[in-house]
Design an enzyme around this catalytic site. Structure first.
Site, PDB file in Angstrom:
ATOM      1  N   LYS A   1      -6.015  14.642   6.469  1.00  0.00           N
ATOM      2  CA  LYS A   1      -6.039  14.264   5.053  1.00  0.00           C
ATOM      3  C   LYS A   1      -7.463  14.429   4.567  1.00  0.00           C
ATOM      4  O   LYS A   1      -8.384  13.757   5.049  1.00  0.00           O
ATOM      5  CB  LYS A   1      -5.572  12.825   4.890  1.00  0.00           C
ATOM      6  CG  LYS A   1      -5.613  12.366   3.432  1.00  0.00           C
ATOM      7  CD  LYS A   1      -4.993  11.002   3.256  1.00  0.00           C
ATOM      8  CE  LYS A   1      -5.073  10.566   1.805  1.00  0.00           C
ATOM      9  NZ  LYS A   1      -4.452   9.259   1.584  1.00  0.00           N
TER      10      LYS A   1
ATOM     11  N   ARG B   1      -3.958   8.495  -8.235  1.00  0.00           N
ATOM     12  CA  ARG B   1      -4.726   7.238  -8.348  1.00  0.00           C
ATOM     13  C   ARG B   1      -4.541   6.643  -9.733  1.00  0.00           C
ATOM     14  O   ARG B   1      -4.571   5.420  -9.902  1.00  0.00           O
ATOM     15  CB  ARG B   1      -6.199   7.491  -8.019  1.00  0.00           C
ATOM     16  CG  ARG B   1      -6.374   7.829  -6.545  1.00  0.00           C
ATOM     17  CD  ARG B   1      -7.832   8.108  -6.178  1.00  0.00           C
ATOM     18  NE  ARG B   1      -7.930   8.661  -4.832  1.00  0.00           N
ATOM     19  CZ  ARG B   1      -9.023   9.201  -4.332  1.00  0.00           C
ATOM     20  NH1 ARG B   1     -10.118   9.271  -5.067  1.00  0.00           N
ATOM     21  NH2 ARG B   1      -9.037   9.685  -3.107  1.00  0.00           N
TER      22      ARG B   1
ATOM     23  N   LYS C   1     -14.082   8.155  -0.659  1.00  0.00           N
ATOM     24  CA  LYS C   1     -13.314   8.000   0.580  1.00  0.00           C
ATOM     25  C   LYS C   1     -13.815   8.930   1.690  1.00  0.00           C
ATOM     26  O   LYS C   1     -13.112   9.188   2.659  1.00  0.00           O
ATOM     27  CB  LYS C   1     -11.827   8.221   0.286  1.00  0.00           C
ATOM     28  CG  LYS C   1     -11.247   7.194  -0.705  1.00  0.00           C
ATOM     29  CD  LYS C   1      -9.722   7.218  -0.750  1.00  0.00           C
ATOM     30  CE  LYS C   1      -9.167   6.076  -1.609  1.00  0.00           C
ATOM     31  NZ  LYS C   1      -7.695   5.985  -1.553  1.00  0.00           N
TER      32      LYS C   1
ATOM     33  N   GLU D   1      -8.091  15.806  15.120  1.00  0.00           N
ATOM     34  CA  GLU D   1      -7.226  14.760  14.559  1.00  0.00           C
ATOM     35  C   GLU D   1      -5.786  14.943  15.053  1.00  0.00           C
ATOM     36  O   GLU D   1      -5.103  13.978  15.375  1.00  0.00           O
ATOM     37  CB  GLU D   1      -7.252  14.800  13.024  1.00  0.00           C
ATOM     38  CG  GLU D   1      -8.550  14.294  12.397  1.00  0.00           C
ATOM     39  CD  GLU D   1      -8.682  12.766  12.429  1.00  0.00           C
ATOM     40  OE1 GLU D   1      -7.779  12.093  12.946  1.00  0.00           O
ATOM     41  OE2 GLU D   1      -9.705  12.256  11.934  1.00  0.00           O
TER      42      GLU D   1
ATOM     43  N   LYS E   1      -2.812  17.479   4.149  1.00  0.00           N
ATOM     44  CA  LYS E   1      -2.834  17.048   2.755  1.00  0.00           C
ATOM     45  C   LYS E   1      -4.205  17.271   2.163  1.00  0.00           C
ATOM     46  O   LYS E   1      -5.183  16.849   2.799  1.00  0.00           O
ATOM     47  CB  LYS E   1      -2.487  15.559   2.720  1.00  0.00           C
ATOM     48  CG  LYS E   1      -2.473  14.928   1.364  1.00  0.00           C
ATOM     49  CD  LYS E   1      -2.188  13.462   1.493  1.00  0.00           C
ATOM     50  CE  LYS E   1      -2.316  12.835   0.125  1.00  0.00           C
ATOM     51  NZ  LYS E   1      -2.166  11.426   0.143  1.00  0.00           N
TER      52      LYS E   1
ATOM     53  N   SER F   1      -0.435  15.253  -6.046  1.00  0.00           N
ATOM     54  CA  SER F   1      -0.341  15.046  -7.491  1.00  0.00           C
ATOM     55  C   SER F   1      -1.110  16.100  -8.300  1.00  0.00           C
ATOM     56  O   SER F   1      -0.597  16.615  -9.293  1.00  0.00           O
ATOM     57  CB  SER F   1      -0.844  13.650  -7.846  1.00  0.00           C
ATOM     58  OG  SER F   1      -2.167  13.448  -7.382  1.00  0.00           O
TER      59      SER F   1
ATOM     60  N   TYR G   1       6.257  16.670  -5.598  1.00  0.00           N
ATOM     61  CA  TYR G   1       6.767  16.143  -6.871  1.00  0.00           C
ATOM     62  C   TYR G   1       7.660  17.179  -7.567  1.00  0.00           C
ATOM     63  O   TYR G   1       8.310  16.863  -8.554  1.00  0.00           O
ATOM     64  CB  TYR G   1       5.594  15.747  -7.779  1.00  0.00           C
ATOM     65  CG  TYR G   1       4.698  14.723  -7.112  1.00  0.00           C
ATOM     66  CD1 TYR G   1       5.062  13.386  -7.077  1.00  0.00           C
ATOM     67  CD2 TYR G   1       3.527  15.109  -6.462  1.00  0.00           C
ATOM     68  CE1 TYR G   1       4.274  12.444  -6.426  1.00  0.00           C
ATOM     69  CE2 TYR G   1       2.727  14.185  -5.809  1.00  0.00           C
ATOM     70  CZ  TYR G   1       3.116  12.849  -5.790  1.00  0.00           C
ATOM     71  OH  TYR G   1       2.339  11.930  -5.127  1.00  0.00           O
TER      72      TYR G   1
HETATM   73  C1  PBG Z   1      -3.618   6.635  -0.382  1.00  0.00           C
HETATM   74  C2  PBG Z   1      -2.801   7.802  -0.779  1.00  0.00           C
HETATM   75  C3  PBG Z   1      -3.236   8.757  -1.689  1.00  0.00           C
HETATM   76  C4  PBG Z   1      -2.195   9.672  -1.824  1.00  0.00           C
HETATM   77  C5  PBG Z   1      -1.160   9.261  -1.000  1.00  0.00           C
HETATM   78  N1  PBG Z   1      -1.557   8.100  -0.344  1.00  0.00           N
HETATM   79  C6  PBG Z   1      -4.464   8.835  -2.493  1.00  0.00           C
HETATM   80  C7  PBG Z   1      -5.767   8.681  -1.882  1.00  0.00           C
HETATM   81  O1  PBG Z   1      -5.977   8.874  -0.687  1.00  0.00           O
HETATM   82  O2  PBG Z   1      -6.673   8.321  -2.641  1.00  0.00           O
HETATM   83  C8  PBG Z   1      -2.280  10.853  -2.736  1.00  0.00           C
HETATM   84  C9  PBG Z   1      -1.013  11.525  -3.080  1.00  0.00           C
HETATM   85  C10 PBG Z   1      -1.109  12.456  -4.235  1.00  0.00           C
HETATM   86  O3  PBG Z   1      -2.189  12.752  -4.781  1.00  0.00           O
HETATM   87  O4  PBG Z   1      -0.043  12.927  -4.632  1.00  0.00           O
HETATM   88  N2  PBG Z   1      -3.365   5.974   0.747  1.00  0.00           N
END
Ligand code: PBG
Length: 326
Positions: free
Chosen positions: A193, A203, A215, A231, A246, A272, A311
């Site tokens: 990720k 968010r 993050k 990982e 991701k 997203s 989505y």
């Molecule tokens: C956080 C989480 C995130 C997403 C899924 N779980 C956002 C982040 O890490 O800030 C993002 C999913 C998306 O953008 O569609 N645990």
């Protein structure tokens, strides 16, 4: 002359020689859950996506099932007043997310429900782990994640989805699930990720942006590929059932390399920002929505993903039935 164009001459021949295809069975549809009743609020940063209260979410799932989508990942939208430093609401007996999981599984026993395990929807700091003096505490976060995972499995989740990127959490969660008698509940680990700008609209949807800092001390540097293999190796040895990459469409090389190196199924999260980017470009007449969506999902599949969280799932299903733009 050798003429590759012969195999592109008609739609039927193109169908015959097509190497990859996205099917509805590959897709997981992310849905946002609100507390309360009769609520369906559009997410302004993600046109066409909504936050649902449980009653309406159940109708939406029913509609998706009719279209052929059978897997869902659920995210809770938690009121600010319920957030605290340790995300205690995540395991509370009053938690609407946990109650809704049970309700959904009672109604649709055959679907696959995937959870989200991380502190951010519940944390007053907006981080995925515990924060102390501006630092994210790894080992102190693990018990919270373990408890959250067990509460979700107790509620009826089929697969637990740790999205937090703390070290050692897959093994920790596996052990806690087993101890609680949930040997059959799987783990879809957010393995690679990345610290990505493409989570912005999500968010917004959850109102879960970090209150300070970023993050980058737990999510991966977009520059790194070999680190994804490290990982993956760790998650595999800790007992993950799926490895996730991701975001998806900018990280096809990562999907590819993990799918070549691991024997586990590879999931890709088409996030997203990837959704909103195409949605808004299409709304402005720049890119054809259906063709763009189909091409994006196909590229993710071609790279080696077995499972795609997206989505676009419902629109993709509808585009198949309406047999549009092929
Ligand atoms: C956080 C989480 C995130 C997403 C899924 N779980 C956002 C982040 O890490 O800030 C993002 C999913 C998306 O953008 O569609 N645990």
């Amino acid at each position: 002359m050798i003429r590759p164009r012969r195999n592109r001459a008609t739609a039927v021949i193109r169908d015959l020689v097509r190497e990859n295809e996205v099917t509805l069975k590959d897709l997981v549809y992310p849905l946002f859950l609100l507390d309360g009743k009769s609520k369906k609020l559009e997410i302004s940063a993600m046109p066409g996506q909504y936050r649902w209260s449980a009653d309406l979410l159940i109708n939406e799932i029913e509609e998706c099932l009719k279209l052929g989508i059978q897997s869902f990942v659920l995210f809770p939208v938690v009121e600010d007043g319920l957030k605290d430093r340790t995300g205690s609401y995540s395991c509370s007996g009053k938690n609407f997310y946990l109650k809704t999981i049970t309700q959904i599984k009672r109604r649709f026993s055959n679907i696959c429900l995937i959870s989200d395990v991380a502190l951010d929807p519940y944390s007053s700091d907006g981080h995925d782990g515990l924060v102390e003096d501006g630092k994210i505490l790894n080992d102190e976060t693990l018990p919270i994640l373990g408890e959250m995972a067990v509460a979700q499995a107790d509620a009826g989740m089929d697969i637990i989805g740790p999205s937090d990127m703390m070290d050692g959490r897959v093994g920790y969660i596996r052990e806690k699930l087993d101890l609680a008698g949930h040997k059959e509940v799987g783990i879809m680990s957010y393995t690679a990720k990345y610290a990505s700008a493409w989570y912005g609209p999500f968010r917004d949807a959850l109102d879960s942006a970090p209150k300070s800092g970023d993050k980058k001390t737990y999510q991966m540097d977009p520059a790194n590929k070999r680190e994804a293999l490290l990982e993956a190796e760790l998650d595999e040895s800790e007992g993950a059932d799926f490895l996730m990459v991701k975001p998806a469409s900018l990280y096809l090389d990562i999907i590819h390399v993990l799918s070549e190196q691991s024997k586990l199924p590879i999931a890709a999260y088409n996030v997203s920002g990837e959704y909103s980017m195409l949605r808004l470009a299409a709304a402005n007449g720049l890119i054809d929505y259906k063709q763009g969506m189909q091409e994006m999902l196909l590229a993710i599949k071609r790279a080696g993903a077995n499972v795609i969280l997206t989505y676009f799932a419902k629109d993709f299903a509808e585009s198949l039935f309406k047999n549009m733009s092929s």
